[in-house]
Scaffold this motif. Structure first.
Motif, PDB file in Angstrom:
ATOM      1  N   ASP A 185       0.809  -1.213   0.000  1.00 37.53           N
ATOM      2  CA  ASP A 185       0.000   0.000   0.000  1.00 37.53           C
ATOM      3  C   ASP A 185       0.847   1.270   0.000  1.00 37.53           C
ATOM      4  O   ASP A 185       0.309   2.377  -0.089  1.00 37.53           O
ATOM      5  N   ALA A 186       2.160   1.120   0.105  1.00 40.76           N
ATOM      6  CA  ALA A 186       3.034   2.301   0.134  1.00 40.76           C
ATOM      7  C   ALA A 186       2.944   3.108  -1.156  1.00 40.76           C
ATOM      8  O   ALA A 186       3.185   4.320  -1.147  1.00 40.76           O
ATOM      9  N   ILE A 187       2.622   2.461  -2.259  1.00 42.72           N
ATOM     10  CA  ILE A 187       2.465   3.163  -3.532  1.00 42.72           C
ATOM     11  C   ILE A 187       1.026   3.009  -4.002  1.00 42.72           C
ATOM     12  O   ILE A 187       0.552   1.894  -4.250  1.00 42.72           O
ATOM     13  N   GLN A 188       0.334   4.132  -4.099  1.00 45.56           N
ATOM     14  CA  GLN A 188      -1.060   4.158  -4.511  1.00 45.56           C
ATOM     15  C   GLN A 188      -1.195   4.860  -5.858  1.00 45.56           C
ATOM     16  O   GLN A 188      -0.524   5.862  -6.106  1.00 45.56           O
ATOM     17  N   LEU A 189      -2.050   4.324  -6.710  1.00 46.56           N
ATOM     18  CA  LEU A 189      -2.372   4.967  -7.981  1.00 46.56           C
ATOM     19  C   LEU A 189      -3.828   5.413  -7.932  1.00 46.56           C
ATOM     20  O   LEU A 189      -4.727   4.591  -7.714  1.00 46.56           O
ATOM     21  N   VAL A 190      -4.068   6.695  -8.112  1.00 51.36           N
ATOM     22  CA  VAL A 190      -5.438   7.211  -8.101  1.00 51.36           C
ATOM     23  C   VAL A 190      -6.206   6.571  -9.257  1.00 51.36           C
ATOM     24  O   VAL A 190      -5.783   6.678 -10.411  1.00 51.36           O
ATOM     25  N   PRO A 191      -7.328   5.908  -8.989  1.00 51.57           N
ATOM     26  CA  PRO A 191      -8.023   5.163 -10.049  1.00 51.57           C
ATOM     27  C   PRO A 191      -8.878   6.011 -10.971  1.00 51.57           C
ATOM     28  O   PRO A 191      -9.328   5.531 -12.006  1.00 51.57           O
TER      29      PRO A 191
END
Length: 388
Positions: A185-191
């Motif tokens: 979860d450290a890297i999130q991509l806005v969907p």
């Protein structure tokens, strides 16, 4: 002013906030992570790129098909495209980054006579946001830099690259983090494909205090203004385009080669944008230069210009003129007899970059790498504690 099309909606704001909360929850463990675990995750990403090649290329082909239908220019299609050689280059950059030594977390500045020692500590920012152009390789560039600096990230890319970027996160980044014992979860991509998500990204100072803004033109500058309104700091990269200066004593062959080298890719920020020719040789040199541009399929825009002219870098082949220009020029980078394409993290520093910062204020300038993504903290401790 924010247009109605870019105003946040409850759904986009909630989506960005949810990403930020998940990233925030990983921060403490990421800061404590061992150097070896961070580098193992980066190497794991490099190993996964060829394994996931089919899924990545398939998602990218969908993005490209949609881009062609929407009338995207060939230059922008080029920077959107994922190819075998580009995937190999992405893997090589990840391995290079993994091999780079981590910056020391504590540096002794002074051992004082009163029995105290002053240290400078490097602390992660926490969660950093990034809004960037539709280039799937940049998703990996930025994520890897965040991880190397022990910062979590919330990434928002142009809608044209969303399928490709999602595949990069799901097929490469998240599994590699998990296998290295780090929180995926450290890297999130806005969907969201909605551009309003970019405005949501710069409006959450309690969760995302710093946002990297990449792109070009007024929209990126508008995001910077919106961030300032909310108290969010930015590293903005709103304008690009290299400058080449041709002095009267310049060698024609070298000039023509530098022009070609600076235009090998048209959809990147450090391509040649403005060509300056010494007035005394303008009429003499211009025909040969136009022939080079014609061979490259580029139509020159000749003076008088009605459009704004770019700036960033400049070249100079004559020693006396070089010294004069270098002393007078205060841009982010200045090069002598070198292609403008060198102002790039990997080409210049042998490191992937977050972006190229051209602000005329203190702080990181030029290619921004993981080494710039930290907070400075002073710490004073009893000297005896350092030796016990």
């Amino acid at each position: 002013m924010i247009s109605d099309a870019n105003r946040q909606t409850p759904s986009t704001e909630e989506a960005v906030r949810a990403c930020a909360i998940r990233a925030k929850q990983s921060c403490a463990a990421l800061e404590r992570a061992a150097d070896t675990d961070i580098d193992a995750a980066l190497r794991g990403m490099a190993e996964r790129l060829p394994v996931a090649r089919h899924a990545l290329v398939s998602a990218n082909e969908e993005d490209l098909a949609a881009a062609v239908s929407a009338g995207m220019s060939p230059a922008l299609q080029d920077r959107l495209r994922l190819t075998g050689p580009r995937l190999e280059a992405m893997a090589a950059e990840l391995r290079t980054l993994a091999d780079v030594a981590h910056e020391p977390r504590n540096k002794v500045l002074e051992e004082r006579s009163d029995g105290l020692t002053l240290l400078e500590r490097r602390r992660p920012v926490g969660v950093i946001g990034a809004n960037f152009e539709a280039r799937p390789n940049v998703t990996l560039d930025i994520a890897s830099q965040f991880l190397k600096s022990r910062n979590a990230g919330v990434l928002r890319t142009g809608s044209a690259a969303l399928r490709s970027s999602r595949a990069v996160v799901e097929q490469v980044i998240a599994p590699a983090l998990r296998e290295a014992g780090l929180d995926p979860d450290a890297i999130q991509l806005v969907p969201s494909e909605n551009r309003s998500a970019a405005y949501a990204l710069v409006s959450l100072p309690e969760l995302i205090p710093l946002v990297i803004l990449r792109g070009s033109g007024e929209s990126t500058r508008d995001l910077g203004r919106e961030a300032a309104r909310h108290g969010v700091r930015t590293l903005a990269h709103a304008d690009g385009g290299g400058v080449l200066y041709v002095d009267s004593a310049a060698d024609d062959k070298a000039v023509h080669q530098l022009i070609a080298d600076s235009l090998d890719r048209l959809g990147v920020c450090n391509r040649l944008n403005l060509l300056l020719i010494d007035q005394s040789v303008y009429d003499e040199r211009l025909p040969g230069i136009l022939q080079v541009l014609n061979r490259l399929g580029i139509t020159a825009s000749l003076p008088p210009h009605t459009h704004p002219r770019g700036y960033e870098w400049s070249l100079d082949p004559k020693r006396a003129a070089t010294a004069q220009f270098i002393d007078a020029y205060t841009g982010s980078g200045v090069f002598w007899n070198s292609t403008t394409r060198l102002l790039d993290g990997f080409k210049l520093l042998r490191l992937p970059e977050i972006g190229i910062n051209i602000d005329r204020v203190p702080g990181p300038r030029g290619p921004v790498s993981f080494r710039d993504l930290h907070l400075r903290q002073y710490m004073v401790v009893p000297s005896e504690r350092l030796t016990s």
